[in-house]
Design a protein around this motif. Sequence first.
Motif, PDB file in Angstrom:
ATOM      1  N   PHE A 136       0.325   1.851 -14.671  1.00 46.06           N
ATOM      2  CA  PHE A 136       0.955   1.414 -15.911  1.00 46.06           C
ATOM      3  C   PHE A 136       1.191   2.575 -16.870  1.00 46.06           C
ATOM      4  CE2 PHE A 136      -0.707  -2.560 -14.193  1.00 46.06           C
ATOM      5  CZ  PHE A 136       0.432  -3.345 -14.273  1.00 46.06           C
ATOM      6  N   THR A 137       0.580   3.707 -16.600  1.00 43.14           N
ATOM      7  CA  THR A 137       1.043   4.962 -17.172  1.00 43.14           C
ATOM      8  C   THR A 137       1.884   5.629 -16.092  1.00 43.14           C
ATOM      9  OG1 THR A 137      -0.819   5.293 -18.687  1.00 43.14           O
ATOM     10  CG2 THR A 137       0.382   7.256 -17.977  1.00 43.14           C
ATOM     11  N   TYR A 138       3.128   5.928 -16.405  1.00 45.92           N
ATOM     12  CA  TYR A 138       4.018   6.432 -15.358  1.00 45.92           C
ATOM     13  C   TYR A 138       5.064   7.385 -15.943  1.00 45.92           C
ATOM     14  CZ  TYR A 138       7.203   2.802 -17.099  1.00 45.92           C
ATOM     15  OH  TYR A 138       7.998   2.025 -17.885  1.00 45.92           O
ATOM     16  N   ILE A 139       5.593   8.230 -15.073  1.00 47.64           N
ATOM     17  CA  ILE A 139       6.666   9.158 -15.426  1.00 47.64           C
ATOM     18  C   ILE A 139       7.979   8.397 -15.343  1.00 47.64           C
ATOM     19  CG2 ILE A 139       7.793  11.332 -14.826  1.00 47.64           C
ATOM     20  CD1 ILE A 139       5.046  11.882 -13.227  1.00 47.64           C
ATOM     21  N   PRO A 167      -0.681   5.793 -21.972  1.00 47.16           N
ATOM     22  CA  PRO A 167      -1.614   6.829 -22.432  1.00 47.16           C
ATOM     23  C   PRO A 167      -1.939   7.857 -21.349  1.00 47.16           C
ATOM     24  CG  PRO A 167      -2.788   4.803 -21.964  1.00 47.16           C
ATOM     25  CD  PRO A 167      -1.341   4.482 -21.806  1.00 47.16           C
ATOM     26  N   TYR A 168      -2.050   9.119 -21.768  1.00 49.63           N
ATOM     27  CA  TYR A 168      -2.474  10.201 -20.890  1.00 49.63           C
ATOM     28  C   TYR A 168      -2.924  11.352 -21.775  1.00 49.63           C
ATOM     29  CZ  TYR A 168       1.839  12.762 -21.928  1.00 49.63           C
ATOM     30  OH  TYR A 168       2.849  13.448 -22.558  1.00 49.63           O
ATOM     31  N   ASP A 169      -3.653  12.300 -21.220  1.00 44.97           N
ATOM     32  CA  ASP A 169      -4.103  13.423 -22.039  1.00 44.97           C
ATOM     33  C   ASP A 169      -3.695  14.780 -21.478  1.00 44.97           C
ATOM     34  OD1 ASP A 169      -5.946  13.871 -19.935  1.00 44.97           O
ATOM     35  OD2 ASP A 169      -7.527  12.759 -20.957  1.00 44.97           O
ATOM     36  N   GLN A 170      -3.095  14.794 -20.289  1.00 45.90           N
ATOM     37  CA  GLN A 170      -2.678  16.066 -19.721  1.00 45.90           C
ATOM     38  C   GLN A 170      -1.540  15.848 -18.729  1.00 45.90           C
ATOM     39  OE1 GLN A 170      -5.434  18.094 -17.065  1.00 45.90           O
ATOM     40  NE2 GLN A 170      -4.910  20.091 -17.958  1.00 45.90           N
ATOM     41  N   ALA A 171      -0.561  16.744 -18.761  1.00 48.44           N
ATOM     42  CA  ALA A 171       0.529  16.734 -17.784  1.00 48.44           C
ATOM     43  C   ALA A 171       0.796  18.171 -17.355  1.00 48.44           C
ATOM     44  CB  ALA A 171       1.785  16.110 -18.381  1.00 48.44           C
ATOM     45  N   GLU A 227       6.698  19.953  -9.408  1.00 45.14           N
ATOM     46  CA  GLU A 227       5.892  18.742  -9.203  1.00 45.14           C
ATOM     47  C   GLU A 227       5.048  18.494 -10.444  1.00 45.14           C
ATOM     48  OE1 GLU A 227       3.937  17.423  -5.250  1.00 45.14           O
ATOM     49  OE2 GLU A 227       2.396  18.549  -6.344  1.00 45.14           O
ATOM     50  N   ILE A 228       5.281  17.366 -11.091  1.00 47.49           N
ATOM     51  CA  ILE A 228       4.551  17.023 -12.298  1.00 47.49           C
ATOM     52  C   ILE A 228       3.408  16.077 -11.944  1.00 47.49           C
ATOM     53  CG2 ILE A 228       6.192  15.165 -12.829  1.00 47.49           C
ATOM     54  CD1 ILE A 228       5.607  15.653 -15.796  1.00 47.49           C
ATOM     55  N   LYS A 229       2.245  16.308 -12.565  1.00 49.83           N
ATOM     56  CA  LYS A 229       1.076  15.437 -12.400  1.00 49.83           C
ATOM     57  C   LYS A 229       0.553  15.060 -13.775  1.00 49.83           C
ATOM     58  CE  LYS A 229      -0.449  17.157  -7.864  1.00 49.83           C
ATOM     59  NZ  LYS A 229      -0.322  15.892  -7.117  1.00 49.83           N
ATOM     60  N   VAL A 230       0.282  13.775 -13.948  1.00 48.77           N
ATOM     61  CA  VAL A 230      -0.160  13.236 -15.229  1.00 48.77           C
ATOM     62  C   VAL A 230      -1.594  12.728 -15.081  1.00 48.77           C
ATOM     63  CG1 VAL A 230       0.283  11.484 -16.987  1.00 48.77           C
ATOM     64  CG2 VAL A 230       2.198  12.606 -15.844  1.00 48.77           C
ATOM     65  N   TYR A 231      -2.464  13.132 -16.027  1.00 50.88           N
ATOM     66  CA  TYR A 231      -3.892  12.815 -15.939  1.00 50.88           C
ATOM     67  C   TYR A 231      -4.387  12.113 -17.206  1.00 50.88           C
ATOM     68  CZ  TYR A 231      -3.889  16.417 -12.255  1.00 50.88           C
ATOM     69  OH  TYR A 231      -3.634  17.166 -11.133  1.00 50.88           O
ATOM     70  N   GLN A 232      -5.436  11.346 -17.033  1.00 49.85           N
ATOM     71  CA  GLN A 232      -6.207  10.778 -18.140  1.00 49.85           C
ATOM     72  C   GLN A 232      -7.682  10.943 -17.796  1.00 49.85           C
ATOM     73  OE1 GLN A 232      -5.544   9.854 -21.067  1.00 49.85           O
ATOM     74  NE2 GLN A 232      -6.452   7.923 -21.736  1.00 49.85           N
ATOM     75  N   LYS A 233      -8.363  11.805 -18.578  1.00 53.95           N
ATOM     76  CA  LYS A 233      -9.781  12.105 -18.360  1.00 53.95           C
ATOM     77  C   LYS A 233     -10.031  12.573 -16.922  1.00 53.95           C
ATOM     78  CE  LYS A 233     -11.402   8.872 -21.889  1.00 53.95           C
ATOM     79  NZ  LYS A 233     -12.262   7.685 -22.178  1.00 53.95           N
ATOM     80  N   GLY A 234      -9.131  13.411 -16.452  1.00 53.61           N
ATOM     81  CA  GLY A 234      -9.286  13.986 -15.117  1.00 53.61           C
ATOM     82  C   GLY A 234      -8.795  13.130 -13.981  1.00 53.61           C
ATOM     83  N   GLN A 235      -8.411  11.887 -14.251  1.00 50.66           N
ATOM     84  CA  GLN A 235      -7.913  10.999 -13.194  1.00 50.66           C
ATOM     85  C   GLN A 235      -6.400  11.109 -13.082  1.00 50.66           C
ATOM     86  OE1 GLN A 235      -8.716   6.840 -13.802  1.00 50.66           O
ATOM     87  NE2 GLN A 235      -7.691   6.200 -11.908  1.00 50.66           N
ATOM     88  N   LEU A 236      -5.904  11.302 -11.867  1.00 51.23           N
ATOM     89  CA  LEU A 236      -4.470  11.383 -11.638  1.00 51.23           C
ATOM     90  C   LEU A 236      -3.847  10.002 -11.781  1.00 51.23           C
ATOM     91  CD1 LEU A 236      -1.993  13.090 -10.750  1.00 51.23           C
ATOM     92  CD2 LEU A 236      -2.558  12.480  -8.386  1.00 51.23           C
TER      93      LEU A 236
END
Length: 579
Positions: free
Chosen positions: A171-174, A199-203, A243-252
């Motif tokens: 449900f968080t997606y690019i 929501p996410y904290d790192q990309a 290649e983009i990767k989106v994380y929340q608290k270290g989880q991909l």
Amino acid sequence: MLYPQANEIRMTSKLDGMWKFSNTSQVDLKKPLTHAQLMAVPASFNDQTLDKQLSDYVGTVWYERNFAVQPETLQKRLVLRFGAVTHQAKVYINGQFVDQHVGGFTPFEFTINDYVQVGINDLKVAVSNILDNTTLPSAAYDEKTNHLEPRFDFYNYSGIHRPVVLYTTNFTYIDTFDINYQLTGEQAVVTPSAEIVGPYDQAMITYFDEDEVLLGQSSLGGSFMIDKPKRWNVMDAHLYAAEIKVYQKGQLLDTYRQEFGLRTIKVEDGQFYLNDKPVYFKGFGRHEDFIASGRGENLALTNLDFNIMKNLGANSFRTSHYPYSEEEMMLADKRGFLVIDEVAAVGLYNDFSVNTGISQTDSSTWQVLQTGKAHKQALKELVERDKNHPSVVMWSLANEPAGQQEGAYEYFKPLFEYMRTLDDRPLTVVNISMSGYQLDKVSSLCDVLCLNRYYGWYVDNDDLTKAKQDLAQDIEGWHELYPNKPIIFTEFGADTIYGKHSLYHEPYSEEYQWDYYEANFQVFDKYDYVVGEQLWNFADFKTSPSLIRVMGNNKGVFTRERQPKMVVKLLQKRWHKQN
């Protein structure tokens, strides 16, 4: 809208295959289709049966199939995506209306979690092929008689034309991922942009060479420098990947990989420059058109066509007269073909008929047609879909509109302005001969002059001496008016019946087709500001029945089955020599 991609986060499942099909007017959305037959998807429905009434059908048809949903699937966002449905689609799941899309050549998708259940689900799609004064393409439609008269010279194929895909994301997606860059000298600075929902904290973005060599990494919003980049070039394609990767608290949470090419485009002093070198466009106008599949995606045929074009020495094509499939654009990227990417704005000429020609007195086009809203939306969808393709070197905003009639400039000016806010590639409108340099009101907006001319066929038929004189006069007239704009001939050709020969080189013979092209080439070669020749057409294609269309349009240098006509030898010799 990202092309469906399977990876460690995203699941994809194709729904292509044999669907139930019916053209009945009454449908119970809660029950299976009645009196249904089977129809292949993706493909046009018109030529898959022996029913002529169905082939020529005007109105709404229905497609249906089931698909299964597992419990774990509903823990994610579930998306239903259509590559293209021509021309309008209304989508229903388990009897509920989901949404609709108008426009037959670009993708659309819906999040469907609220409409599905665990187990078997029913999917119905109502497909309309009706066109009118508000649509792209444009047609004259009489609702009372249900008669549709296309304002274009190709068959009004309809159906689910491109792949249907189910895919999942978290449900968080690019949502979008675009590759922006500045290329100067021996350095490329890449600054990707992305829209991320939720929501996410790192990309983070990782970059790879064509051989999967790791180049480095940057954060979203940052930039990455590639030293001594290998440029994407005509018929010499080099593709990088981000290649983009989106994380929340270290989880991909999501990831997506986008290929891209690095190249520069510039139009000045009557030339078209790719990577600071002048380029000459050699190739064709083409159609997505084949036996049985109609306008439906046919990857084997596309691959064959690209191999044929490469063998001839061609380096380009125009997506005449609508956006081609995403898969074809990806293949053009990989092969190094230059693409003039055209929106489905064909038929913007009120009094057009294949049988009777074009009225020389009608001046009502821009009062009769109400296509502006659809045109702007189609441009938006085209750029959103194709902006990352290095093969796309120019956008075409229309094919053969009534550019000489009052209101043409006022119609196109805001569309050009809008396009320039979306992308910085050169823009054009493909010009029809009735809108010559003496009368045209649109070409001042264009970066490149793209001309469709038939001297020696519709004009000066069977008099190639006069045809050459008139063509030369036409070219010189345009150049005098716009001395810094390069000219590309995006259509020129002569109907030719395969296997018909003439001692006297009469029209419709393979000998006349050879003479016709040779005469045109002799004129083009006199002018260094003529920077391209795209023949009409690559292959014969189906049209509506007409006394001047012998089982379709026969201007192809190949038959519809891809058998070569005699002129192919002339093209092969000329284009390889031009390399």
